[in-house]
Design a protein around this motif. Structure first.
Motif, PDB file in Angstrom:
ATOM      1  N   LEU A   1      42.368 -11.547 -36.280  1.00 30.83           N
ATOM      2  CA  LEU A   1      42.624 -10.724 -35.092  1.00 30.83           C
ATOM      3  C   LEU A   1      42.765  -9.248 -35.473  1.00 30.83           C
ATOM      4  O   LEU A   1      42.272  -8.361 -34.771  1.00 30.83           O
ATOM      5  CB  LEU A   1      43.907 -11.199 -34.409  1.00 30.83           C
ATOM      6  N   THR A   2      43.437  -8.996 -36.580  1.00 31.14           N
ATOM      7  CA  THR A   2      43.616  -7.613 -37.026  1.00 31.14           C
ATOM      8  C   THR A   2      42.279  -6.982 -37.378  1.00 31.14           C
ATOM      9  O   THR A   2      42.004  -5.820 -37.028  1.00 31.14           O
ATOM     10  CB  THR A   2      44.553  -7.568 -38.249  1.00 31.14           C
ATOM     11  N   LEU A   3      41.431  -7.757 -38.056  1.00 29.49           N
ATOM     12  CA  LEU A   3      40.091  -7.263 -38.373  1.00 29.49           C
ATOM     13  C   LEU A   3      39.295  -7.006 -37.097  1.00 29.49           C
ATOM     14  O   LEU A   3      38.614  -5.976 -36.959  1.00 29.49           O
ATOM     15  CB  LEU A   3      39.354  -8.278 -39.251  1.00 29.49           C
ATOM     16  N   GLY A   4      39.375  -7.941 -36.138  1.00 26.35           N
ATOM     17  CA  GLY A   4      38.668  -7.776 -34.874  1.00 26.35           C
ATOM     18  C   GLY A   4      39.133  -6.542 -34.116  1.00 26.35           C
ATOM     19  O   GLY A   4      38.335  -5.829 -33.496  1.00 26.35           O
ATOM     20  N   LEU A   5      40.438  -6.265 -34.186  1.00 25.07           N
ATOM     21  CA  LEU A   5      40.979  -5.090 -33.504  1.00 25.07           C
ATOM     22  C   LEU A   5      40.469  -3.804 -34.147  1.00 25.07           C
ATOM     23  O   LEU A   5      40.139  -2.842 -33.449  1.00 25.07           O
ATOM     24  CB  LEU A   5      42.512  -5.149 -33.566  1.00 25.07           C
ATOM     25  N   LEU A   6      40.403  -3.797 -35.484  1.00 20.28           N
ATOM     26  CA  LEU A   6      39.862  -2.616 -36.184  1.00 20.28           C
ATOM     27  C   LEU A   6      38.401  -2.387 -35.788  1.00 20.28           C
ATOM     28  O   LEU A   6      37.999  -1.260 -35.474  1.00 20.28           O
ATOM     29  CB  LEU A   6      39.973  -2.814 -37.692  1.00 20.28           C
ATOM     30  N   LEU A   7      37.620  -3.468 -35.796  1.00 23.87           N
ATOM     31  CA  LEU A   7      36.202  -3.326 -35.457  1.00 23.87           C
ATOM     32  C   LEU A   7      36.009  -2.866 -34.018  1.00 23.87           C
ATOM     33  O   LEU A   7      35.084  -2.106 -33.719  1.00 23.87           O
ATOM     34  CB  LEU A   7      35.483  -4.671 -35.678  1.00 23.87           C
ATOM     35  N   SER A   8      36.909  -3.314 -33.124  1.00 20.89           N
ATOM     36  CA  SER A   8      36.761  -2.945 -31.713  1.00 20.89           C
ATOM     37  C   SER A   8      37.047  -1.479 -31.464  1.00 20.89           C
ATOM     38  O   SER A   8      36.740  -0.965 -30.385  1.00 20.89           O
ATOM     39  CB  SER A   8      37.690  -3.802 -30.846  1.00 20.89           C
ATOM     40  N   THR A   9      37.647  -0.779 -32.442  1.00 22.64           N
ATOM     41  CA  THR A   9      37.886   0.659 -32.262  1.00 22.64           C
ATOM     42  C   THR A   9      36.644   1.496 -32.583  1.00 22.64           C
ATOM     43  O   THR A   9      36.625   2.692 -32.292  1.00 22.64           O
ATOM     44  CB  THR A   9      39.041   1.140 -33.176  1.00 22.64           C
TER      45      THR A   9
ATOM     46  N   VAL B   1      37.070 -22.869 -34.459  1.00 21.61           N
ATOM     47  CA  VAL B   1      37.194 -22.665 -33.012  1.00 21.61           C
ATOM     48  C   VAL B   1      38.151 -21.516 -32.722  1.00 21.61           C
ATOM     49  O   VAL B   1      37.884 -20.647 -31.868  1.00 21.61           O
ATOM     50  CB  VAL B   1      37.705 -23.962 -32.333  1.00 21.61           C
ATOM     51  N   ALA B   2      39.272 -21.483 -33.456  1.00 22.26           N
ATOM     52  CA  ALA B   2      40.245 -20.402 -33.271  1.00 22.26           C
ATOM     53  C   ALA B   2      39.642 -19.056 -33.642  1.00 22.26           C
ATOM     54  O   ALA B   2      39.882 -18.037 -32.963  1.00 22.26           O
ATOM     55  CB  ALA B   2      41.487 -20.675 -34.117  1.00 22.26           C
ATOM     56  N   ALA B   3      38.840 -19.032 -34.726  1.00 17.38           N
ATOM     57  CA  ALA B   3      38.211 -17.774 -35.155  1.00 17.38           C
ATOM     58  C   ALA B   3      37.256 -17.263 -34.087  1.00 17.38           C
ATOM     59  O   ALA B   3      37.254 -16.070 -33.751  1.00 17.38           O
ATOM     60  CB  ALA B   3      37.469 -18.000 -36.476  1.00 17.38           C
ATOM     61  N   LEU B   4      36.435 -18.171 -33.543  1.00 23.39           N
ATOM     62  CA  LEU B   4      35.490 -17.767 -32.500  1.00 23.39           C
ATOM     63  C   LEU B   4      36.219 -17.239 -31.274  1.00 23.39           C
ATOM     64  O   LEU B   4      35.867 -16.197 -30.715  1.00 23.39           O
ATOM     65  CB  LEU B   4      34.611 -18.964 -32.110  1.00 23.39           C
ATOM     66  N   GLY B   5      37.253 -17.982 -30.867  1.00 22.62           N
ATOM     67  CA  GLY B   5      37.967 -17.604 -29.647  1.00 22.62           C
ATOM     68  C   GLY B   5      38.750 -16.314 -29.781  1.00 22.62           C
ATOM     69  O   GLY B   5      38.645 -15.407 -28.941  1.00 22.62           O
ATOM     70  N   THR B   6      39.522 -16.214 -30.857  1.00 23.29           N
ATOM     71  CA  THR B   6      40.424 -15.064 -30.976  1.00 23.29           C
ATOM     72  C   THR B   6      39.675 -13.758 -31.245  1.00 23.29           C
ATOM     73  O   THR B   6      40.083 -12.705 -30.758  1.00 23.29           O
ATOM     74  CB  THR B   6      41.437 -15.300 -32.105  1.00 23.29           C
ATOM     75  N   THR B   7      38.584 -13.814 -32.016  1.00 18.79           N
ATOM     76  CA  THR B   7      37.855 -12.571 -32.261  1.00 18.79           C
ATOM     77  C   THR B   7      37.157 -12.077 -31.003  1.00 18.79           C
ATOM     78  O   THR B   7      37.062 -10.866 -30.772  1.00 18.79           O
ATOM     79  CB  THR B   7      36.803 -12.758 -33.373  1.00 18.79           C
ATOM     80  N   PHE B   8      36.690 -12.999 -30.178  1.00 16.76           N
ATOM     81  CA  PHE B   8      36.049 -12.573 -28.938  1.00 16.76           C
ATOM     82  C   PHE B   8      37.077 -12.220 -27.862  1.00 16.76           C
ATOM     83  O   PHE B   8      36.729 -11.733 -26.792  1.00 16.76           O
ATOM     84  CB  PHE B   8      35.094 -13.653 -28.432  1.00 16.76           C
ATOM     85  N   LEU B   9      38.356 -12.516 -28.123  1.00 17.81           N
ATOM     86  CA  LEU B   9      39.425 -12.031 -27.252  1.00 17.81           C
ATOM     87  C   LEU B   9      39.891 -10.649 -27.697  1.00 17.81           C
ATOM     88  O   LEU B   9      40.252  -9.807 -26.879  1.00 17.81           O
ATOM     89  CB  LEU B   9      40.615 -13.002 -27.286  1.00 17.81           C
ATOM     90  N   ALA B  10      39.898 -10.420 -29.024  1.00 15.42           N
ATOM     91  CA  ALA B  10      40.401  -9.148 -29.554  1.00 15.42           C
ATOM     92  C   ALA B  10      39.501  -7.985 -29.174  1.00 15.42           C
ATOM     93  O   ALA B  10      39.989  -6.899 -28.829  1.00 15.42           O
ATOM     94  CB  ALA B  10      40.541  -9.230 -31.069  1.00 15.42           C
TER      95      ALA B  10
END
Length: 289
Positions: free
Chosen positions: A167-175, A79-88
């Motif tokens: 979250l760090t991975l999600g932030l990299l991908l969002s760039t 649940v945390a993975a789903l939520g935090t990656t879609f927040l990042a």
């Protein structure tokens, strides 16, 4: 306090405020409450569990509760993975796509500073959520079946570290990709790494070193599964590994952690986060906003 630190703290505070207002947070809260409620009902049934018409012993009850706790904690981490990656993703890529980022980046503020501030805010938010939700789950287990894990602080800290990695991975991908794509890819890699870890554990149990390397390599490339296995080891009953016939055999069971994490692996995880955050800063610097 230097201007850079003040900017990082300001962006972090704004990120926490902005994140707390998103609809994803409400969904995250609903899913967490639902998981806590269902687990409370399930653990209350464990308290009256019988085997062969006889009530289970205190040792059997403690062992069962610790394994089920790891199962529920995996649900919480998912649940945390789903939520935090879609927040990042929307935090960075969403602002770039909407043009909101241009209003901030046009001023004499370095992009790396803004990125670091957003990362700090997301880590504080995601880590805080996982620790509070995990602690609530441990209290539920304590009140229903009387089980309390041997190292709760270590387990919760590793879950928070797992969230930080994702979250760090999600932030990299969002760039480099859209907000939705970054969330999907991050969660997909999270699940793939977990499955690779299970396959590696099966290889350990079978004594097949080639298959075992699948889990080892995946945990080095993305440390989420390694941190999760360390958290399981902290939450489970110390007798669980002996009951499951030793570390090697228990390594093939997806909800038992065969050993605590080494200092070298924790150091690699910290280096991994710094490297990926550096790549995100480099990609964000070159991105056209």
């Amino acid at each position: 306090m230097s201007a850079v630190v003040r900017t990082v703290l300001t962006v972090a505070a704004l990120t926490v405020t902005e994140t707390s207002r998103r609809r994803v947070l409400r969904s995250l809260g609903v899913l967490t409450v639902l998981l806590l409620g269902l687990s409370a009902w399930g653990f209350s049934r464990l308290a009256v569990l019988e085997l062969g018409g006889e009530p289970v012993t205190s040792g059997e009850g403690r062992l069962t509760a610790s394994i089920v706790l790891n199962l529920v904690m995996f649900g919480l981490s998912l649940v945390a993975a789903l939520g935090t990656t879609f927040l990042a993703g929307p935090t960075l890529a969403g602002e770039v796509e909407s043009g909101a980022a241009l209003a901030v980046l046009a001023r004499p503020v370095r992009r790396e500073t803004v990125l670091l501030g957003k990362w700090c805010g997301l880590v504080a938010f995601g880590g805080g959520f996982v620790v509070l939700a995990g602690l609530a789950q441990l209290v539920v287990v304590r009140l229903t079946v009387g089980y309390w894990p041997p190292e709760p602080v270590t387990g919760l800290a590793l879950l928070a570290a797992q969230t930080t990695v994702l979250l760090t991975l999600g932030l990299l991908l969002s760039t480099v990709v859209s907000p939705m794509a970054s969330g999907i890819v991050a969660v997909g890699l999270f699940g793939t790494t977990w499955i690779a870890g299970v396959v590696g554990g099966v290889g350990t149990a079978l004594g097949n070193r080639s298959i075992e390397q699948v889990g080892t390599v995946s945990r080095m490339l993305l440390p989420t599964d390694g941190l999760w296995r360390g958290a399981m080891n902290a939450f489970q009953d110390p007798t669980a590994l002996l009951t499951m016939s030793g570390d090697d055999v228990a390594g093939g069971f997806p909800f038992l952690g065969p050993a605590p994490l080494t200092a070298a692996y924790l150091l690699w995880t910290a280096v991994w986060v710094v490297l990926v955050l550096g790549l995100a800063a480099l990609a964000f610097r070159r991105r056209d906003v």
